[in-house]
Design a protein around this motif. Structure first.
Motif, PDB file in Angstrom:
ATOM      1  N   VAL A   1       0.740  -1.249  -0.059  1.00  0.00           N
ATOM      2  CA  VAL A   1       0.195  -0.166  -0.014  1.00  0.00           C
ATOM      3  C   VAL A   1       0.718   1.168   0.166  1.00  0.00           C
ATOM      4  CG1 VAL A   1      -1.607   1.274   1.395  1.00  0.00           C
ATOM      5  CG2 VAL A   1      -2.216  -0.899   1.153  1.00  0.00           C
ATOM      6  N   PHE A   2       1.995   1.273   0.942  1.00  0.00           N
ATOM      7  CA  PHE A   2       2.759   2.373   0.823  1.00  0.00           C
ATOM      8  C   PHE A   2       3.592   2.571  -0.134  1.00  0.00           C
ATOM      9  CE2 PHE A   2       0.789   2.342   5.055  1.00  0.00           C
ATOM     10  CZ  PHE A   2       0.384   3.472   5.421  1.00  0.00           C
ATOM     11  N   GLN A   3       4.027   1.437  -0.862  1.00  0.00           N
ATOM     12  CA  GLN A   3       4.672   1.459  -1.919  1.00  0.00           C
ATOM     13  C   GLN A   3       4.055   2.119  -3.027  1.00  0.00           C
ATOM     14  OE1 GLN A   3       6.107  -2.581  -2.178  1.00  0.00           O
ATOM     15  NE2 GLN A   3       8.182  -1.999  -1.491  1.00  0.00           N
ATOM     16  N   HIS A   4       2.902   2.290  -3.116  1.00  0.00           N
ATOM     17  CA  HIS A   4       1.921   2.932  -4.173  1.00  0.00           C
ATOM     18  C   HIS A   4       1.642   4.243  -3.677  1.00  0.00           C
ATOM     19  CE1 HIS A   4       1.475  -0.329  -7.306  1.00  0.00           C
ATOM     20  NE2 HIS A   4       1.847  -1.371  -6.357  1.00  0.00           N
ATOM     21  N   THR A   5       2.102   4.734  -2.670  1.00  0.00           N
ATOM     22  CA  THR A   5       1.614   6.021  -2.042  1.00  0.00           C
ATOM     23  C   THR A   5       2.788   7.167  -2.507  1.00  0.00           C
ATOM     24  OG1 THR A   5       0.767   5.030  -0.259  1.00  0.00           O
ATOM     25  CG2 THR A   5       1.196   7.551  -0.045  1.00  0.00           C
ATOM     26  N   LYS A   6       2.399   8.131  -3.284  1.00  0.00           N
ATOM     27  CA  LYS A   6       3.163   9.343  -3.648  1.00  0.00           C
ATOM     28  C   LYS A   6       3.931   9.957  -2.331  1.00  0.00           C
ATOM     29  CE  LYS A   6       0.362  10.820  -7.614  1.00  0.00           C
ATOM     30  NZ  LYS A   6      -0.576  11.826  -8.138  1.00  0.00           N
ATOM     31  N   GLY A   7       4.848  10.342  -2.474  1.00  0.00           N
ATOM     32  CA  GLY A   7       5.655  10.918  -1.381  1.00  0.00           C
ATOM     33  C   GLY A   7       6.644   9.969  -0.539  1.00  0.00           C
ATOM     34  N   VAL A   8       6.329   8.721  -0.688  1.00  0.00           N
ATOM     35  CA  VAL A   8       7.097   7.597   0.049  1.00  0.00           C
ATOM     36  C   VAL A   8       8.241   7.476  -0.708  1.00  0.00           C
ATOM     37  CG1 VAL A   8       6.909   5.271   0.637  1.00  0.00           C
ATOM     38  CG2 VAL A   8       4.795   6.927   1.270  1.00  0.00           C
ATOM     39  N   ILE A   9       9.296   7.250  -0.079  1.00  0.00           N
ATOM     40  CA  ILE A   9      10.395   7.426  -0.612  1.00  0.00           C
ATOM     41  C   ILE A   9      10.938   5.735  -0.671  1.00  0.00           C
ATOM     42  CG2 ILE A   9      13.257   7.580  -0.408  1.00  0.00           C
ATOM     43  CD1 ILE A   9      12.038  10.365   1.040  1.00  0.00           C
ATOM     44  N   ASN A  10      10.626   5.087   0.572  1.00  0.00           N
ATOM     45  CA  ASN A  10      10.940   3.588   0.724  1.00  0.00           C
ATOM     46  C   ASN A  10      10.116   3.012   1.685  1.00  0.00           C
ATOM     47  OD1 ASN A  10      12.441   1.274   0.398  1.00  0.00           O
ATOM     48  ND2 ASN A  10      13.976   1.615   1.872  1.00  0.00           N
ATOM     49  N   ALA A  11       9.603   1.903   1.723  1.00  0.00           N
ATOM     50  CA  ALA A  11       8.837   1.132   2.490  1.00  0.00           C
ATOM     51  C   ALA A  11       9.420  -0.078   2.793  1.00  0.00           C
ATOM     52  CB  ALA A  11       7.383   0.972   2.028  1.00  0.00           C
ATOM     53  N   VAL A  12       9.796  -0.747   3.943  1.00  0.00           N
ATOM     54  CA  VAL A  12      10.453  -1.799   4.393  1.00  0.00           C
ATOM     55  C   VAL A  12       9.918  -2.678   5.447  1.00  0.00           C
ATOM     56  CG1 VAL A  12      12.772  -2.724   5.511  1.00  0.00           C
ATOM     57  CG2 VAL A  12      12.844  -0.563   3.959  1.00  0.00           C
ATOM     58  N   SER A  13       9.431  -4.015   5.037  1.00  0.00           N
ATOM     59  CA  SER A  13       8.880  -4.824   6.078  1.00  0.00           C
ATOM     60  C   SER A  13       9.906  -5.263   7.113  1.00  0.00           C
ATOM     61  CB  SER A  13       8.475  -6.153   5.364  1.00  0.00           C
ATOM     62  OG  SER A  13       7.406  -5.856   4.414  1.00  0.00           O
ATOM     63  N   GLY A  14       9.368  -5.441   8.365  1.00  0.00           N
ATOM     64  CA  GLY A  14      10.257  -5.729   9.383  1.00  0.00           C
ATOM     65  C   GLY A  14       9.428  -5.987  10.738  1.00  0.00           C
ATOM     66  N   TYR A  15      10.076  -5.897  11.714  1.00  0.00           N
ATOM     67  CA  TYR A  15       9.467  -6.544  13.121  1.00  0.00           C
ATOM     68  C   TYR A  15       9.726  -5.195  14.171  1.00  0.00           C
ATOM     69  CZ  TYR A  15      10.134 -10.617  10.662  1.00  0.00           C
ATOM     70  OH  TYR A  15      10.352 -11.623   9.581  1.00  0.00           O
ATOM     71  N   ALA A  16       8.863  -4.981  15.132  1.00  0.00           N
ATOM     72  CA  ALA A  16       8.979  -3.866  16.069  1.00  0.00           C
ATOM     73  C   ALA A  16       8.004  -4.320  17.073  1.00  0.00           C
ATOM     74  CB  ALA A  16       8.516  -2.454  15.399  1.00  0.00           C
ATOM     75  N   GLY A  17       8.476  -4.106  18.495  1.00  0.00           N
ATOM     76  CA  GLY A  17       7.821  -4.193  19.605  1.00  0.00           C
ATOM     77  C   GLY A  17       8.630  -5.282  20.487  1.00  0.00           C
ATOM     78  N   GLY A  18       9.403  -5.963  19.967  1.00  0.00           N
ATOM     79  CA  GLY A  18      10.451  -6.954  20.745  1.00  0.00           C
ATOM     80  C   GLY A  18      11.868  -6.807  20.645  1.00  0.00           C
ATOM     81  N   ASP A  19      12.495  -7.708  20.998  1.00  0.00           N
ATOM     82  CA  ASP A  19      13.963  -7.633  21.252  1.00  0.00           C
ATOM     83  C   ASP A  19      14.756  -8.028  19.937  1.00  0.00           C
ATOM     84  OD1 ASP A  19      13.903  -7.239  23.788  1.00  0.00           O
ATOM     85  OD2 ASP A  19      13.985  -9.234  24.611  1.00  0.00           O
ATOM     86  N   LYS A  20      15.637  -7.478  19.749  1.00  0.00           N
ATOM     87  CA  LYS A  20      16.639  -7.779  18.514  1.00  0.00           C
ATOM     88  C   LYS A  20      16.952  -9.368  18.482  1.00  0.00           C
ATOM     89  CE  LYS A  20      21.057  -6.717  16.239  1.00  0.00           C
ATOM     90  NZ  LYS A  20      22.154  -5.758  16.122  1.00  0.00           N
ATOM     91  N   ALA A  21      17.131  -9.956  19.354  1.00  0.00           N
ATOM     92  CA  ALA A  21      17.505 -11.371  19.365  1.00  0.00           C
ATOM     93  C   ALA A  21      16.548 -12.076  18.695  1.00  0.00           C
ATOM     94  CB  ALA A  21      17.784 -12.049  20.655  1.00  0.00           C
ATOM     95  N   THR A  22      14.998 -11.661  18.754  1.00  0.00           N
ATOM     96  CA  THR A  22      13.940 -12.547  18.307  1.00  0.00           C
ATOM     97  C   THR A  22      13.355 -11.841  17.126  1.00  0.00           C
ATOM     98  OG1 THR A  22      12.512 -11.238  19.885  1.00  0.00           O
ATOM     99  CG2 THR A  22      13.205 -13.458  20.417  1.00  0.00           C
ATOM    100  N   ALA A  23      13.992 -10.854  16.489  1.00  0.00           N
ATOM    101  CA  ALA A  23      13.537 -10.273  15.371  1.00  0.00           C
ATOM    102  C   ALA A  23      13.797 -10.966  14.081  1.00  0.00           C
ATOM    103  CB  ALA A  23      14.107  -8.769  15.158  1.00  0.00           C
ATOM    104  N   ASN A  24      13.187 -12.234  13.671  1.00  0.00           N
ATOM    105  CA  ASN A  24      13.242 -13.049  12.767  1.00  0.00           C
ATOM    106  C   ASN A  24      12.018 -13.755  12.632  1.00  0.00           C
ATOM    107  OD1 ASN A  24      13.575 -15.980  14.033  1.00  0.00           O
ATOM    108  ND2 ASN A  24      14.776 -14.748  15.128  1.00  0.00           N
ATOM    109  N   TYR A  25      11.359 -14.244  11.445  1.00  0.00           N
ATOM    110  CA  TYR A  25      10.427 -14.597  10.938  1.00  0.00           C
ATOM    111  C   TYR A  25      10.043 -15.996  11.583  1.00  0.00           C
ATOM    112  CZ  TYR A  25       6.330 -15.788   8.037  1.00  0.00           C
ATOM    113  OH  TYR A  25       5.208 -16.155   7.392  1.00  0.00           O
ATOM    114  N   GLY A  26      10.900 -16.828  11.797  1.00  0.00           N
ATOM    115  CA  GLY A  26      10.747 -18.165  12.586  1.00  0.00           C
ATOM    116  C   GLY A  26      10.045 -17.846  14.281  1.00  0.00           C
ATOM    117  N   ALA A  27      10.780 -16.936  14.863  1.00  0.00           N
ATOM    118  CA  ALA A  27      10.396 -16.489  16.153  1.00  0.00           C
ATOM    119  C   ALA A  27       9.336 -15.779  16.250  1.00  0.00           C
ATOM    120  CB  ALA A  27      11.690 -16.032  16.589  1.00  0.00           C
ATOM    121  N   VAL A  28       9.255 -14.870  15.324  1.00  0.00           N
ATOM    122  CA  VAL A  28       8.074 -13.977  15.353  1.00  0.00           C
ATOM    123  C   VAL A  28       6.809 -14.833  15.264  1.00  0.00           C
ATOM    124  CG1 VAL A  28       6.755 -11.962  14.248  1.00  0.00           C
ATOM    125  CG2 VAL A  28       9.433 -11.870  14.798  1.00  0.00           C
ATOM    126  N   THR A  29       6.591 -15.609  14.310  1.00  0.00           N
ATOM    127  CA  THR A  29       5.445 -16.343  13.863  1.00  0.00           C
ATOM    128  C   THR A  29       4.747 -17.127  14.948  1.00  0.00           C
ATOM    129  OG1 THR A  29       6.805 -18.083  13.074  1.00  0.00           O
ATOM    130  CG2 THR A  29       6.033 -16.418  11.213  1.00  0.00           C
TER     131      THR A  29
END
Length: 235
Positions: free
Chosen positions: A66-94
């Motif tokens: 959605v935001f990649q198709h929004t004017k004025g957006v320079i970049n939009a990156v998928s990721g993780y927020a709200g937890g620790d760096k050690a668990t910021a991976n797809y296997g753990a987050v799921t």
């Protein structure tokens, strides 16, 4: 289960491109856009330079698109927020126990699009802010609706807009979006980036995410850009 839809299920909800619009035949499962008023309060415009916003609203594939198709957006990156760096991976987050939410970091030019306008898109098109710990077929705290604010100004704009929408009864239920200070954002694995663009025939994308792009163009044509800004293009 996470991001699963069978080919048989796709046949039952076949997406048909007709006259530039997308319709779901059979039982529609895609989220509908909710036309919303602009925010009555906006933060003072930044003097210069790109700014960032962090939004979570279910599977990050669709929110990113959605935001990649929004004017004025320079970049939009998928990721993780709200937890620790050690668990910021797809296997753990799921597993849904890390405290992370699938989120998208949006870098934007405030001279072209404001933080308040990004919020309007987020609430109107990107997800359903009345669903607690779920979006579409996805369940768990990692799919919660959340705004990770980077400063007091972003917090205030978001708080006021949520109050405005609730007071206007813009949705049939109360907004449950969590507001949380941003501790850190961790980009997701490379195979998650630009996923909707790279996998347009994926049953999940066709059923749940492609309609969001159509909704953005239909509901907010003034901010729609046909060619998405991609993470891959910036490497």
């Amino acid at each position: 289960m996470k991001k699963q839809i069978s080919t048989l299920g796709l046949t039952a909800t076949l997406a048909l491109a007709i006259g530039g619009s997308l319709f779901l035949a059979g039982n529609s499962v895609a989220e509908k856009a909710v036309p919303l008023p602009p925010a009555a309060y906006e933060q003072p415009a930044a003097t210069s330079g790109a700014q960032t916003a962090i939004f979570a609203g279910g599977c990050f594939w669709g929110v990113q698109a959605v935001f990649q198709h929004t004017k004025g957006v320079i970049n939009a990156v998928s990721g993780y927020a709200g937890g620790d760096k050690a668990t910021a991976n797809y296997g753990a987050v799921t597993r849904g126990t890390t405290g992370h939410a699938e989120a998208v970091e949006i870098t934007y030019d405030p001279a072209q699009v404001s933080y308040a306008k990004l919020l309007q898109i987020y609430f109107s098109v990107a997800h359903d802010p009345t669903q607690l710990n779920r979006q579409g077929p996805d369940r768990g705290t990692q799919y919660r609706s959340a705004i990770f604010y980077k400063d007091a100004q972003q917090k205030e704009v978001a708080q006021r807009y949520i109050a405005q929408l609730d007071a206007a009864r813009a949705f049939p239920a109360k907004i449950v979006t969590q507001l949380a200070p941003l501790a850190a954002f961790h980009p997701a694995e490379a195979y998650h980036q630009d996923y909707a663009t790279r996998n347009p025939q994926s049953p999940y994308i066709v059923t749940f995410d492609a309609p969001k792009i159509v909704n953005l163009k239909a509901v907010m044509p003034e901010v729609f850009r046909d060619k998405p800004v991609l993470v891959a293009a910036r490497k």
